[in-house]
Structures are given as structure tokens and as C-alpha cells.
Scaffold this motif. Structure first.
Motif, PDB file in Angstrom:
ATOM      1  N   GLU A  77     -16.966   0.748   2.891  1.00  0.00           N
ATOM      2  CA  GLU A  77     -18.272   0.625   3.537  1.00  0.00           C
ATOM      3  C   GLU A  77     -19.262  -0.182   2.690  1.00  0.00           C
ATOM      4  N   ASN A  78     -18.935  -0.359   1.412  1.00  0.00           N
ATOM      5  CA  ASN A  78     -19.861  -1.029   0.514  1.00  0.00           C
ATOM      6  C   ASN A  78     -19.366  -2.381   0.022  1.00  0.00           C
ATOM      7  N   ILE A  79     -18.342  -2.925   0.675  1.00  0.00           N
ATOM      8  CA  ILE A  79     -17.862  -4.263   0.353  1.00  0.00           C
ATOM      9  C   ILE A  79     -17.697  -5.045   1.641  1.00  0.00           C
ATOM     10  N   THR A  80     -17.661  -6.342   1.530  1.00  0.00           N
ATOM     11  CA  THR A  80     -17.445  -7.195   2.693  1.00  0.00           C
ATOM     12  C   THR A  80     -16.337  -8.195   2.393  1.00  0.00           C
ATOM     13  N   GLY A  81     -15.645  -8.594   3.411  1.00  0.00           N
ATOM     14  CA  GLY A  81     -14.635  -9.641   3.267  1.00  0.00           C
ATOM     15  C   GLY A  81     -13.244  -9.164   2.946  1.00  0.00           C
ATOM     16  N   MET A  82     -13.070  -7.892   2.644  1.00  0.00           N
ATOM     17  CA  MET A  82     -11.733  -7.375   2.360  1.00  0.00           C
ATOM     18  C   MET A  82     -11.716  -5.864   2.571  1.00  0.00           C
ATOM     19  N   LYS A  83     -10.533  -5.325   2.694  1.00  0.00           N
ATOM     20  CA  LYS A  83     -10.375  -3.888   2.894  1.00  0.00           C
ATOM     21  C   LYS A  83      -9.317  -3.359   1.943  1.00  0.00           C
ATOM     22  N   PHE A  84      -9.686  -2.335   1.188  1.00  0.00           N
ATOM     23  CA  PHE A  84      -8.774  -1.751   0.225  1.00  0.00           C
ATOM     24  C   PHE A  84      -7.968  -0.620   0.859  1.00  0.00           C
ATOM     25  N   THR A  85      -6.752  -0.437   0.365  1.00  0.00           N
ATOM     26  CA  THR A  85      -5.907   0.681   0.756  1.00  0.00           C
ATOM     27  C   THR A  85      -5.551   1.477  -0.498  1.00  0.00           C
ATOM     28  N   ALA A  86      -4.916   2.594  -0.296  1.00  0.00           N
ATOM     29  CA  ALA A  86      -4.592   3.466  -1.431  1.00  0.00           C
ATOM     30  C   ALA A  86      -3.717   2.764  -2.467  1.00  0.00           C
ATOM     31  N   SER A  87      -2.849   1.888  -2.025  1.00  0.00           N
ATOM     32  CA  SER A  87      -1.918   1.219  -2.939  1.00  0.00           C
ATOM     33  C   SER A  87      -2.610   0.222  -3.858  1.00  0.00           C
ATOM     34  N   ASP A  88      -3.885  -0.074  -3.606  1.00  0.00           N
ATOM     35  CA  ASP A  88      -4.615  -1.028  -4.453  1.00  0.00           C
ATOM     36  C   ASP A  88      -5.149  -0.389  -5.726  1.00  0.00           C
ATOM     37  N   PHE A  89      -4.995   0.901  -5.866  1.00  0.00           N
ATOM     38  CA  PHE A  89      -5.635   1.611  -6.972  1.00  0.00           C
ATOM     39  C   PHE A  89      -4.625   2.375  -7.822  1.00  0.00           C
ATOM     40  N   THR A  90      -5.047   2.635  -9.069  1.00  0.00           N
ATOM     41  CA  THR A  90      -4.374   3.620  -9.906  1.00  0.00           C
ATOM     42  C   THR A  90      -5.103   4.945  -9.718  1.00  0.00           C
ATOM     43  N   TRP A  91      -4.349   5.985  -9.431  1.00  0.00           N
ATOM     44  CA  TRP A  91      -4.930   7.302  -9.166  1.00  0.00           C
ATOM     45  C   TRP A  91      -4.613   8.234 -10.338  1.00  0.00           C
ATOM     46  N   VAL A  92      -5.601   9.010 -10.745  1.00  0.00           N
ATOM     47  CA  VAL A  92      -5.427   9.952 -11.847  1.00  0.00           C
ATOM     48  C   VAL A  92      -5.611  11.367 -11.319  1.00  0.00           C
ATOM     49  N   LEU A  93      -4.604  12.203 -11.499  1.00  0.00           N
ATOM     50  CA  LEU A  93      -4.690  13.609 -11.125  1.00  0.00           C
ATOM     51  C   LEU A  93      -4.731  14.447 -12.400  1.00  0.00           C
ATOM     52  N   THR A  94      -5.709  15.318 -12.501  1.00  0.00           N
ATOM     53  CA  THR A  94      -5.799  16.180 -13.672  1.00  0.00           C
ATOM     54  C   THR A  94      -5.040  17.477 -13.420  1.00  0.00           C
ATOM     55  N   VAL A  95      -4.423  17.987 -14.475  1.00  0.00           N
ATOM     56  CA  VAL A  95      -3.717  19.267 -14.402  1.00  0.00           C
ATOM     57  C   VAL A  95      -4.182  20.125 -15.574  1.00  0.00           C
ATOM     58  N   PRO A  96      -4.272  21.431 -15.378  1.00  0.00           N
ATOM     59  CA  PRO A  96      -4.694  22.321 -16.483  1.00  0.00           C
ATOM     60  C   PRO A  96      -3.718  22.248 -17.646  1.00  0.00           C
ATOM     61  N   ASP A  97      -4.227  22.410 -18.848  1.00  0.00           N
ATOM     62  CA  ASP A  97      -3.358  22.424 -20.024  1.00  0.00           C
ATOM     63  C   ASP A  97      -2.336  23.548 -19.942  1.00  0.00           C
ATOM     64  N   SER A  98      -2.693  24.620 -19.271  1.00  0.00           N
ATOM     65  CA  SER A  98      -1.830  25.799 -19.207  1.00  0.00           C
ATOM     66  C   SER A  98      -0.873  25.764 -18.027  1.00  0.00           C
ATOM     67  N   CYS A  99      -0.750  24.613 -17.378  1.00  0.00           N
ATOM     68  CA  CYS A  99       0.051  24.564 -16.154  1.00  0.00           C
ATOM     69  C   CYS A  99       1.533  24.759 -16.433  1.00  0.00           C
ATOM     70  N   ASP A 100       2.213  25.244 -15.436  1.00  0.00           N
ATOM     71  CA  ASP A 100       3.662  25.393 -15.462  1.00  0.00           C
ATOM     72  C   ASP A 100       4.302  23.997 -15.460  1.00  0.00           C
ATOM     73  N   PRO A 101       5.484  23.837 -16.086  1.00  0.00           N
ATOM     74  CA  PRO A 101       6.138  22.521 -16.085  1.00  0.00           C
ATOM     75  C   PRO A 101       6.400  21.960 -14.688  1.00  0.00           C
ATOM     76  N   SER A 102       6.474  22.833 -13.696  1.00  0.00           N
ATOM     77  CA  SER A 102       6.737  22.350 -12.340  1.00  0.00           C
ATOM     78  C   SER A 102       5.486  21.823 -11.648  1.00  0.00           C
ATOM     79  N   ALA A 103       4.346  21.865 -12.348  1.00  0.00           N
ATOM     80  CA  ALA A 103       3.096  21.434 -11.710  1.00  0.00           C
ATOM     81  C   ALA A 103       3.113  19.948 -11.375  1.00  0.00           C
ATOM     82  N   LYS A 104       3.611  19.124 -12.301  1.00  0.00           N
ATOM     83  CA  LYS A 104       3.560  17.682 -12.066  1.00  0.00           C
ATOM     84  C   LYS A 104       4.396  17.251 -10.867  1.00  0.00           C
ATOM     85  N   PRO A 105       5.667  17.678 -10.758  1.00  0.00           N
ATOM     86  CA  PRO A 105       6.409  17.290  -9.543  1.00  0.00           C
ATOM     87  C   PRO A 105       5.793  17.848  -8.274  1.00  0.00           C
ATOM     88  N   PHE A 106       5.199  19.035  -8.367  1.00  0.00           N
ATOM     89  CA  PHE A 106       4.513  19.603  -7.207  1.00  0.00           C
ATOM     90  C   PHE A 106       3.340  18.718  -6.792  1.00  0.00           C
TER      91      PHE A 106
END
Length: 364
Positions: A77-106
Motif C-alpha cells: 500500500e505504500n509503494i508504487t510500480g511493483m508488488k511484493f510477495t512473501a518470496s521476496d523477503f527473508t523472514w525471521v521467526l523467534t523461538v524461546p531459548d527454552s524451546c523443545d528441539p522439535s520447535a523449529k521443524p514445527f
């Protein structure tokens, strides 16, 4: 089943505005952070406020989908001339330090189902430990970026040999991590631990117990059963009031007052109650009583920090972040307890430190 309706503050306000009967037919998930050791695989469902359950993968997927769609909508909504999709970005997901090892694949599976990444471009998805993200952000802040009563010199905190305790104080749990600065700006994890049920919700629980003591003879139980959204509204109001360090007062809800009056004069309910008073429809709770709601949480946090310090780490600073860190009572307590041992710093807007740090990690 009704589809996804709203997220965040809008969801909370929407839920609090609907009738009790309608609310019982909906799913309202509040503070559903649950990725903790020895607990993750067993927790296949998440319980909503009204007791109904939904698959955890569905809840996380829809939350991530909303965030993704909202980000893309805002950008496009704040740019003109092009449209971004999810694949145009690097996404960062945070996980708690205390998370179970299965958290990342989940979480990776939830991100794929949410359309953030696909099986073919999972390199666009980065996971960041919450303590690393928070520390990365805090260490970049200027000296006036912290809530503090004393002058600080951040130059002393940036020695390559410094070790830091990061306390992530949230509503449900408190996570502790010890990091050491290495050359080149890298971090080395030296310790991590977590305690359950000592966060902001534990304070809320003590507050609710106190209300039950005031509204005896089953009055509070009846109110909680018949008017669940009003109870949620009271708890939300308290979540704002508890951030201060003084007397608090609020209007007694009409339905609670009506139920109480069926048993006895409402003023009589407050006779002999230490720390609370009634004044023409207003309930006032004293500063000392408010502080008593924090006592168990503060004792547990202090105990765990002392255990870490007693392990022989060379701690230069304690960094306090997270939702619960917005509370003055918590910040003052940690500062008073450990200011003779090391510096205690809490950034302004501490709940956003993990988010801002995650963005920094993604950029670098």
C-alpha cells in the motif's frame, strides 16, 4: 467452524465486547506461547480462554498467516510500480531459548502452511533465539535508550570478555540465558534455563484470588461462570494497572455488584479486608497489596538469577526484556537486588526488544 477473525489488540477488544453466550462459541487464544522443553511434543492442542481446544499447528499457522498478510498489505500500500510477495523477503521467526528441539521443524511447518515460505525456498526462513535477538538490539542502543535511575557507560559493557544475563520476562514463563561476547560481534551461549508460571500471569492469578476473597460465598465463582467476557475485561484492565507502583482503583462491574448485593450489602464485603476498600462503586487496592501479588514471582526470579551468578560467571550486566518487564515493581526489584553485583538495564519499550533484534539478525 468460524474462520480467522482478528489478531492482537483488535482480537482482545472484539472478544471483550461480545456477549457471554457468543463468546462461549468462539476461540480466543491469549498468550499461547508453549514451546518449552519436555512439553512441546505432548502439547498438540492449545486451550482457548473459554476452555475450548484447537490443534496447535492450526493456531500458529493462522497467526503467522495474519502477520504475513498484514506485512505484505502494509508494504504494497505504500509503494508504487511493483508488488511484493512473501518470496521476496527473508523472514525471521523467534523461538524461546527454552524451546523443545522439535520447535523449529514445527514452526517451519507452520510457516509453510501459512504461505511465508515454500518447501523450495526455506532458505528464506531464519530462526533466532529470543535472548540473542534481545541482546543484539539492547547492545546497539545508546545510553539514553534504557529505563534507569543512574548514569551508565555502555562502553564498559562492550568488552569482548563480557558475560550477560538476559531475562526474558513474559506473561507465562521467565527465560534466563547467559551469553558471552566474542570477537567480531558473535555470541556464545553459556547457560539457559526457564521457570514456568512466574510471569505476569502469576501476578494476575494472585489478583483474581484476592477478588475471590473479597466476593465470598460463591459470588465471584458465579460471576466468573456467567460473565466470562467481563472477567476478561477486568483482567485486561488490571494488566495495565499493574505496570505502575502505587494504589490502583477501578469501577466495579455492574453484574458483579448486582450478584454481591444478593448476599449482603457490598460495603460489608470489604469490612476487615486488608488492602482493599469500597467507595461509591470504586474498588481501591493499596500499593502494598498490589506489591504482594508480585511476591512469589519476584522471589522465584531472584532465586534463579542468584543460582546463575553463583555458578561463577563473570556477569557484567543483567538485561531485562519482555512483556512483564513493563512493570515498575519488577524492574525496581531486580535493580535493587543486583545493582551491587552488576548493571541492570531495561530498554524503553522492553516488549519490542526481541522483535527489533530479530530484524537486526535478519539483516546481518
Amino acid at each position: 467452524m468460524t474462520g480467522f477473525i482478528s489478531f492482537g489488540y483488535e482480537a482482545k477488544q472484539s472478544y471483550l465486547s461480545i456477549s457471554g453466550q457468543q463468546a462461549r462459541g468462539m476461540f480466543f487464544f491469549d498468550c499461547f506461547k508453549f514451546l518449552h522443553r519436555n512439553n512441546f511434543i505432548k502439547t498438540l492442542h492449545i486451550k482457548s480462554v473459554n476452555g475450548k481446544e484447537m490443534k496447535a499447528l492450526k493456531v500458529f499457522t493462522e497467526a503467522l498467516r495474519f502477520l504475513k498478510d498484514d506485512v505484505l498489505k502494509t508494504i504494497n500500500e505504500n509503494i508504487t510500480g511493483m508488488k511484493f510477495t512473501a518470496s521476496d523477503f527473508t523472514w525471521v521467526l523467534t523461538v524461546p531459548d527454552s524451546c523443545d528441539p522439535s520447535a523449529k521443524p514445527f514452526m517451519r511447518g507452520a510457516a509453510i502452511q501459512a504461505g511465508i515460505v515454500t518447501d523450495g525456498n526455506t532458505d528464506n526462513l531464519i530462526f533466532a533465539l529470543e535472548s540473542e535477538a534481545a541482546l543484539a538490539w539492547c547492545k546497539k542502543l545508546p545510553a539514553d535508550g534504557f529505563i534507569t535511575e543512574t548514569r551508565i557507560n555502555l562502553h564498559d559493557l562492550r568488552s569482548p570478555e563480557d558475560q550477560h544475563i538476559v531475562i526474558i520476562a513474559e506473561d507465562e514463563n521467565i527465560d534466563f540465558a547467559v551469553h558471552e561476547d566474542l570477537q567480531g560481534g558473535r555470541l556464545k551461549m553459556l547457560h539457559r534455563s526457564s521457570v514456568n508460571d512466574l510471569g505476569g500471569k502469576s501476578v494476575d492469578g494472585k489478583y483474581k484470588e484476592f477478588l475471590r476473597e473479597i466476593f465470598t460465598d460463591g459470588v465471584w465463582d458465579e460471576y466468573e461462570k456467567n460473565y466470562p467476557t467481563e472477567v476478561q475485561r477486568m483482567m485486561y484492565e488490571f494488566s495495565l494497572l499493574k505496570k505502575g507502583d502505587g494504589d490502583i482503583q477501578f469501577c466495579c462491574p455492574f453484574n458483579l455488584g448486582t450478584l454481591a448485593c444478593k448476599h449482603q450489602n457490598i460495603e460489608q464485603l470489604f469490612e476487615g479486608v486488608e488492602g482493599a476498600s469500597w467507595n461509591e462503586g470504586l474498588i481501591k487496592i493499596s500499593r502494598n497489596k498490589l506489591r504482594s501479588f508480585f511476591a512469589q514471582s519476584l522471589q522465584g526470579i531472584t532465586h534463579n538469577v542468584r543460582k546463575i551468578i553463583n555458578k561463577g560467571f563473570n556477569i557484567g550486566c543483567i538485561w531485562l526484556v519482555g512483556e512483564f518487564a513493563q512493570c515498575v515493581i519488577l524492574r525496581k526489584h531486580i535493580t535493587d537486588e543486583f545493582m551491587e553485583v552488576c548493571k541492570v538495564l531495561c530498554p524503553f519499550r522492553p516488549r519490542e526488544s526481541i522483535l527489533n533484534g530479530a530484524v537486526m539478525l535478519g539483516q546481518h
